[in-house]
Design a protein around this motif. Structure first.
Motif, PDB file in Angstrom:
ATOM      1  N   TYR A  54       0.875  -1.178   0.000  1.00 41.23           N
ATOM      2  CA  TYR A  54       0.000   0.000   0.000  1.00 41.23           C
ATOM      3  C   TYR A  54       0.910   1.224   0.000  1.00 41.23           C
ATOM      4  N   ARG A  55       0.617   2.149  -0.894  1.00 38.75           N
ATOM      5  CA  ARG A  55       1.410   3.385  -0.939  1.00 38.75           C
ATOM      6  C   ARG A  55       1.271   4.091   0.404  1.00 38.75           C
ATOM      7  N   GLY A  56       2.389   4.466   0.995  1.00 36.87           N
ATOM      8  CA  GLY A  56       2.324   5.134   2.292  1.00 36.87           C
ATOM      9  C   GLY A  56       2.823   4.238   3.420  1.00 36.87           C
TER      10      GLY A  56
ATOM     11  N   GLU B 139       8.060  -2.048  -3.730  1.00 32.34           N
ATOM     12  CA  GLU B 139       6.780  -1.542  -4.224  1.00 32.34           C
ATOM     13  C   GLU B 139       6.155  -2.643  -5.068  1.00 32.34           C
TER      14      GLU B 139
ATOM     15  N   SER C  77      -6.523   4.751   0.640  1.00 32.59           N
ATOM     16  CA  SER C  77      -6.451   6.198   0.486  1.00 32.59           C
ATOM     17  C   SER C  77      -6.005   6.879   1.789  1.00 32.59           C
TER      18      SER C  77
ATOM     19  N   ALA D 207      -2.320   6.168   2.184  1.00 32.38           N
ATOM     20  CA  ALA D 207      -1.515   6.923   1.215  1.00 32.38           C
ATOM     21  C   ALA D 207      -1.384   8.389   1.640  1.00 32.38           C
TER      22      ALA D 207
END
Ligand code: NAD
Length: 359
Positions: free
Chosen positions: A100-102, A108, A323, A326
């Motif tokens: 997960y981004r963040g 990645e 979200s 992130a």
């Protein structure tokens, strides 16, 4: 309206369970929760950490969402988690590991699903203590049968791998791959050395794979090579299917690839019931502090929603979690650059932020 058993657990369990329940309700899926306790807190009342009515409720509802439960060391009660798996024959442990981004990690684009056999292998608990009468007898039997020498001062653990359990878990992995639009299943083993246990697992996997030819790709990897490849190029792996012990070890390796326990969901699934729970434990030192990350359990509930066919609610919830992570603002201490970051929010506040994002 679904009827689902909810076991809040202990330690940080009740806090993350409450956060998760609110997030699920925000998706609009209506659930009539049957809330039941298990673990150390109920022993006095029911004389067991896993009362019969809890098991009966899961058997009846077929689905449970569960918080972590502490296994006290040396108090002589079996782990509730292990007992649940045994009693309900939850033979498949399903653990998706996704970047997960963040979330801080060296990697990645990891998106690996580990499917671990849950009922046999060295985990079956068939063990013989050094110097016991049984260990000596076994050593003698093995000497007669195989002309193999086992040192007299050995402790012994037995590794049973059956064709039926191997077939069942590999089929589960392929069916999961099909249903979730995955492309490849990799069978992980050490068949070059353990020809009759891991060899049987691999042969069975190859047979099952033929049924899915043209739909899902199949390959195999020796477990040591798999460990290296996962560290070097995790992005090329998709669904992994493994016997119990390798599944345990490779699961943690994969958790490390995606940034640790805080965002690692899980499920234990059988033909008649499924129990969804985060990978992490009850983190007793944070109990009641509104501190820990609820995402492991929330993402486990995403798996649960998919399992019951609520795919669009599952997507809404997973997107909302992704979200919030992130953005990095309303996240718990473990997702901040340093654990003492004063801008970290609590369990409840992170859930609030996720609920707000659900559209
Ligand atoms: P743990 O996962 O509870 O905690 C280890 C450390 O990881 C914590 O101290 C904390 O720093 C961090 N951590 C864990 N969950 C976190 C979260 N959601 N957010 C942020 N940080 C988090 O492991 P443990 O200390 O080895 O086990 C504690 C108890 O939990 C033991 O009794 C163990 O048997 C039990 N356990 C239960 C389950 C289960 O119910 N399925 C699974 C694993 C462990």
């Amino acid at each position: 309206m679904y009827k689902i058993t909810l076991i809040p657990g202990d330690g940080v369990g009740p806090e993350i369970t409450e956060a998760t329940r609110r997030c699920i309700e925000a998706t609009g899926v209506e659930i009539d929760w049957e809330i039941l306790d298990a673990g150390e807190n109920v022993i006095e009342k029911y004389k067991t950490p896993l009362p019969k009515h809890v098991l009966e409720s899961i058997k009846k509802n077929k689905i449970a969402l569960k918080g972590p439960i502490t296994t006290p060391v040396g108090k002589g009660f079996r782990s509730v988690n292990v007992a649940l798996r045994k009693e309900l024959n939850l033979y498949a442990c399903l653990r998706p590991y996704k970047s997960y981004r963040g979330v801080r990690s060296k990697y990645e684009n990891v998106d690996i699903v580990v499917v671990r056999e849950n009922t046999e292998d060295l985990y079956a608990g068939i063990e013989f203590k050094k110097d016991s009468k049984e260990a000596r007898e076994l050593i003698n039997v093995i000497k007669k049968l195989k002309a193999a020498e086992i040192r007299e001062d050995s402790g012994i653990s037995i590794k049973p791998i059956s064709e039926s359990a191997s077939r069942r878990i590999v089929k589960f992995a392929f069916e999961y791959a099909l249903k979730n639009k995955r492309k490849k299943v990799t069978c992980v083993h050490k068949a070059n050395i353990m020809k009759y246990s891991d060899g049987l697992f691999l042969d069975t996997a190859r047979e099952v794979a033929k049924e899915y030819e043209g739909r899902i790709a199949f390959e195999d990897r020796i477990v040591d090579n798999m460990a290296m490849q996962l560290v070097q190029k995790p992005e090329i792996y998709d669904v992994l299917v493994l016997p119990n012990l390798y599944g345990d070890i490779i699961s943690d390796l994969c958790a490390g690839l995606v940034g640790g326990l805080g965002v690692a969901p899980g499920a234990n699934i059988g033909d008649r019931a499924a129990v969804f729970e985060a990978t992490h434990g009850s983190a007793p030192k944070y109990k009641g502090m509104n501190k820990v990350n609820p995402c492991g359990m929330i993402l486990s509930s995403v798996l649960m929603l998919r399992h019951i066919g609520e795919d669009s609610a599952a997507k809404k919830l997973e997107d909302a979690v992704a979200s919030v992570i992130a953005e990095g603002k309303s996240v718990t201490y473990d997702l901040k650059p340093t654990p003492n970051d004063p801008t970290a929010v609590g369990t409840k506040e992170m859930a609030d932020a996720i609920v707000k994002k659900i559209k």
